[in-house]
Scaffold this motif. Sequence first.
Motif, PDB file in Angstrom:
ATOM      1  N   ARG A 151       0.835  -1.204   0.000  1.00 10.46           N
ATOM      2  CA  ARG A 151       0.000   0.000   0.000  1.00 10.46           C
ATOM      3  C   ARG A 151       0.872   1.258   0.000  1.00 10.46           C
ATOM      4  O   ARG A 151       0.554   2.246  -0.679  1.00 10.46           O
ATOM      5  CB  ARG A 151      -0.925  -0.008   1.209  1.00 10.46           C
ATOM      6  CG  ARG A 151      -1.854   1.213   1.285  1.00 10.46           C
ATOM      7  CD  ARG A 151      -2.785   1.311   0.075  1.00 10.46           C
ATOM      8  NE  ARG A 151      -3.558   2.524   0.082  1.00 10.46           N
ATOM      9  CZ  ARG A 151      -4.750   2.654   0.688  1.00 10.46           C
ATOM     10  NH1 ARG A 151      -5.265   1.622   1.343  1.00 10.46           N
ATOM     11  NH2 ARG A 151      -5.399   3.786   0.639  1.00 10.46           N
ATOM     12  N   MET A 152       1.967   1.238   0.759  1.00  6.81           N
ATOM     13  CA  MET A 152       2.864   2.389   0.748  1.00  6.81           C
ATOM     14  C   MET A 152       3.445   2.595  -0.645  1.00  6.81           C
ATOM     15  O   MET A 152       3.550   3.727  -1.127  1.00  6.81           O
ATOM     16  CB  MET A 152       3.980   2.235   1.770  1.00  6.81           C
ATOM     17  CG  MET A 152       4.927   3.424   1.805  1.00  6.81           C
ATOM     18  SD  MET A 152       6.276   3.255   2.981  1.00  6.81           S
ATOM     19  CE  MET A 152       5.455   3.739   4.488  1.00  6.81           C
ATOM     20  N   MET A 153       3.835   1.500  -1.291  1.00  7.56           N
ATOM     21  CA  MET A 153       4.376   1.590  -2.644  1.00  7.56           C
ATOM     22  C   MET A 153       3.350   2.226  -3.584  1.00  7.56           C
ATOM     23  O   MET A 153       3.668   3.092  -4.400  1.00  7.56           O
ATOM     24  CB  MET A 153       4.758   0.194  -3.134  1.00  7.56           C
ATOM     25  CG  MET A 153       5.510   0.173  -4.453  1.00  7.56           C
ATOM     26  SD  MET A 153       6.104  -1.501  -4.822  1.00  7.56           S
ATOM     27  CE  MET A 153       6.906  -1.196  -6.407  1.00  7.56           C
ATOM     28  N   GLN A 154       2.098   1.829  -3.447  1.00  4.22           N
ATOM     29  CA  GLN A 154       1.031   2.379  -4.285  1.00  4.22           C
ATOM     30  C   GLN A 154       0.793   3.853  -3.992  1.00  4.22           C
ATOM     31  O   GLN A 154       0.658   4.669  -4.908  1.00  4.22           O
ATOM     32  CB  GLN A 154      -0.258   1.591  -4.043  1.00  4.22           C
ATOM     33  CG  GLN A 154      -1.462   2.122  -4.824  1.00  4.22           C
ATOM     34  CD  GLN A 154      -2.734   1.377  -4.470  1.00  4.22           C
ATOM     35  OE1 GLN A 154      -2.699   0.313  -3.859  1.00  4.22           O
ATOM     36  NE2 GLN A 154      -3.868   1.949  -4.836  1.00  4.22           N
ATOM     37  N   GLU A 159       0.714   9.297  -5.893  1.00  5.57           N
ATOM     38  CA  GLU A 159       0.754  10.685  -5.441  1.00  5.57           C
ATOM     39  C   GLU A 159      -0.634  11.325  -5.404  1.00  5.57           C
ATOM     40  O   GLU A 159      -0.887  12.379  -5.966  1.00  5.57           O
ATOM     41  CB  GLU A 159       1.698  11.516  -6.324  1.00  5.57           C
ATOM     42  CG  GLU A 159       3.156  11.078  -6.222  1.00  5.57           C
ATOM     43  CD  GLU A 159       4.082  11.976  -7.010  1.00  5.57           C
ATOM     44  OE1 GLU A 159       3.588  12.820  -7.777  1.00  5.57           O
ATOM     45  OE2 GLU A 159       5.308  11.832  -6.856  1.00  5.57           O
ATOM     46  N   GLN A 160      -1.546  10.653  -4.732  1.00  7.81           N
ATOM     47  CA  GLN A 160      -2.883  11.187  -4.537  1.00  7.81           C
ATOM     48  C   GLN A 160      -2.876  12.161  -3.355  1.00  7.81           C
ATOM     49  O   GLN A 160      -1.949  12.153  -2.535  1.00  7.81           O
ATOM     50  CB  GLN A 160      -3.858  10.037  -4.265  1.00  7.81           C
ATOM     51  CG  GLN A 160      -4.038   9.086  -5.430  1.00  7.81           C
ATOM     52  CD  GLN A 160      -4.696   9.753  -6.626  1.00  7.81           C
ATOM     53  OE1 GLN A 160      -5.669  10.499  -6.480  1.00  7.81           O
ATOM     54  NE2 GLN A 160      -4.163   9.497  -7.809  1.00  7.81           N
ATOM     55  N   PRO A 161      -3.904  13.027  -3.243  1.00  9.44           N
ATOM     56  CA  PRO A 161      -3.978  13.914  -2.083  1.00  9.44           C
ATOM     57  C   PRO A 161      -3.937  13.112  -0.781  1.00  9.44           C
ATOM     58  O   PRO A 161      -4.639  12.115  -0.628  1.00  9.44           O
ATOM     59  CB  PRO A 161      -5.337  14.614  -2.260  1.00  9.44           C
ATOM     60  CG  PRO A 161      -5.564  14.583  -3.741  1.00  9.44           C
ATOM     61  CD  PRO A 161      -4.995  13.287  -4.213  1.00  9.44           C
ATOM     62  N   GLY A 162      -3.102  13.542   0.126  1.00 10.97           N
ATOM     63  CA  GLY A 162      -2.975  12.857   1.404  1.00 10.97           C
ATOM     64  C   GLY A 162      -2.022  11.686   1.406  1.00 10.97           C
ATOM     65  O   GLY A 162      -1.861  11.013   2.438  1.00 10.97           O
ATOM     66  N   SER A 163      -1.335  11.425   0.281  1.00 10.50           N
ATOM     67  CA  SER A 163      -0.453  10.264   0.191  1.00 10.50           C
ATOM     68  C   SER A 163       0.673  10.310   1.210  1.00 10.50           C
ATOM     69  O   SER A 163       1.051   9.288   1.797  1.00 10.50           O
ATOM     70  CB  SER A 163       0.140  10.141  -1.217  1.00 10.50           C
ATOM     71  OG  SER A 163      -0.828   9.693  -2.133  1.00 10.50           O
ATOM     72  N   PHE A 164       1.241  11.501   1.438  1.00  6.79           N
ATOM     73  CA  PHE A 164       2.359  11.595   2.367  1.00  6.79           C
ATOM     74  C   PHE A 164       1.914  11.222   3.775  1.00  6.79           C
ATOM     75  O   PHE A 164       2.618  10.506   4.493  1.00  6.79           O
ATOM     76  CB  PHE A 164       2.937  13.012   2.359  1.00  6.79           C
ATOM     77  CG  PHE A 164       4.128  13.185   3.259  1.00  6.79           C
ATOM     78  CD1 PHE A 164       5.400  12.828   2.827  1.00  6.79           C
ATOM     79  CD2 PHE A 164       3.988  13.680   4.547  1.00  6.79           C
ATOM     80  CE1 PHE A 164       6.503  12.973   3.664  1.00  6.79           C
ATOM     81  CE2 PHE A 164       5.083  13.824   5.387  1.00  6.79           C
ATOM     82  CZ  PHE A 164       6.347  13.470   4.936  1.00  6.79           C
ATOM     83  N   LEU A 165       0.735  11.680   4.181  1.00  4.29           N
ATOM     84  CA  LEU A 165       0.248  11.380   5.522  1.00  4.29           C
ATOM     85  C   LEU A 165      -0.045   9.892   5.670  1.00  4.29           C
ATOM     86  O   LEU A 165       0.264   9.278   6.691  1.00  4.29           O
ATOM     87  CB  LEU A 165      -1.012  12.199   5.820  1.00  4.29           C
ATOM     88  CG  LEU A 165      -1.579  12.079   7.244  1.00  4.29           C
ATOM     89  CD1 LEU A 165      -0.546  12.508   8.268  1.00  4.29           C
ATOM     90  CD2 LEU A 165      -2.846  12.913   7.380  1.00  4.29           C
ATOM     91  N   ILE A 166      -0.635   9.287   4.632  1.00  7.98           N
ATOM     92  CA  ILE A 166      -0.898   7.848   4.670  1.00  7.98           C
ATOM     93  C   ILE A 166       0.408   7.079   4.765  1.00  7.98           C
ATOM     94  O   ILE A 166       0.533   6.113   5.520  1.00  7.98           O
ATOM     95  CB  ILE A 166      -1.711   7.414   3.433  1.00  7.98           C
ATOM     96  CG1 ILE A 166      -3.138   7.979   3.520  1.00  7.98           C
ATOM     97  CG2 ILE A 166      -1.748   5.889   3.313  1.00  7.98           C
ATOM     98  CD1 ILE A 166      -3.994   7.670   2.318  1.00  7.98           C
ATOM     99  N   ALA A 167       1.425   7.511   3.992  1.00  5.50           N
ATOM    100  CA  ALA A 167       2.727   6.848   4.038  1.00  5.50           C
ATOM    101  C   ALA A 167       3.319   6.925   5.437  1.00  5.50           C
ATOM    102  O   ALA A 167       3.911   5.957   5.936  1.00  5.50           O
ATOM    103  CB  ALA A 167       3.673   7.474   3.022  1.00  5.50           C
TER     104      ALA A 167
END
Length: 310
Positions: A151-154, A159-167
């Motif tokens: 999921r982190m790789m995806q 690079e969807q909105p909020g991707s950095f926070l999810i990562a």
Amino acid sequence: MDPLSDVLALLKPKSYVSAGFDAGGDWAIRFNNLRDRIKCYAVISGNAWLRVDDMPGPVFLNKGDCFVLPSGRSFELASDPAISPVSSSTLFPPPRDGSVITHNGGGDFFIVGSRFGVSGGGASTIMKMLPPIVHIKHESDRAALRFAVERMMQELHDEQPGSFLIAQHLAHMMLVQALRLHLGEMGKGGVGWFSALADKNLALAIYAMHAQPDRRWTLLELAEHAGMSRSIFAQKFKEKVGESPIEYLTRWRMLLAGDRLENSTDPVSVIALSVGYETESSFSTAFKRVMGSSPRQYIGRPALDAMTTG
């Protein structure tokens, strides 16, 4: 919080990279310069050998296995541990999120992994407290970690909105879950802070110190928390952790203080009280002894490694 959460909370995850590696034929690669970096991997297909610096021997990795390298040690991956490794810097271009690197045509071994750096003046010190490798082999356990890695790789690739926070949350989840599983599987053998945390009696004393770092703990009080005599508790704690309970308490207080110095505007006198010192001068003396600099010198620059036991 519990001691494991306390320690991990002082790590500040950053600089996330997730990628895949597809290898074929005979190969061996060495990964160096991993200071302040934590790596999480899931083996999608094939098998290989993993050798981590300062570990007694190689670990065999099979399809479905997951592993975490939380201590920043250099390591080697190979199709055969007898093959002389080449440096990863000669094979891998600058990391790009979501990319897959193919070596020797690929097809025999495929792995996906996520790397994240940690920051904060005490990061290197804290990583020394963690085990060199966490190898997860049970399917029910590795499924959750494999999902997080993929999921982190995806997230980083899309690079969807909020991707950095999810990562960021995924990185924390991977690390905590892996260490929690490792803690549950540890026996009574071994040394180091993590081993002490797996000991139900010593863990009670560590929990008490972490719950009230500002309390004027005595050795007798800590021994009572552990349900042991003072002498046996002191001996067992030092055998496991490599230092006395009071020395450990002092180091933990200084790590907490270092984090406050870096991430708050509180004056030194207030920070001193929060970790159990009535005067700024006594706190500054202890801080310099453990962290290698005075509190005022520490602000704005990385800390020297404080805790050498692991």
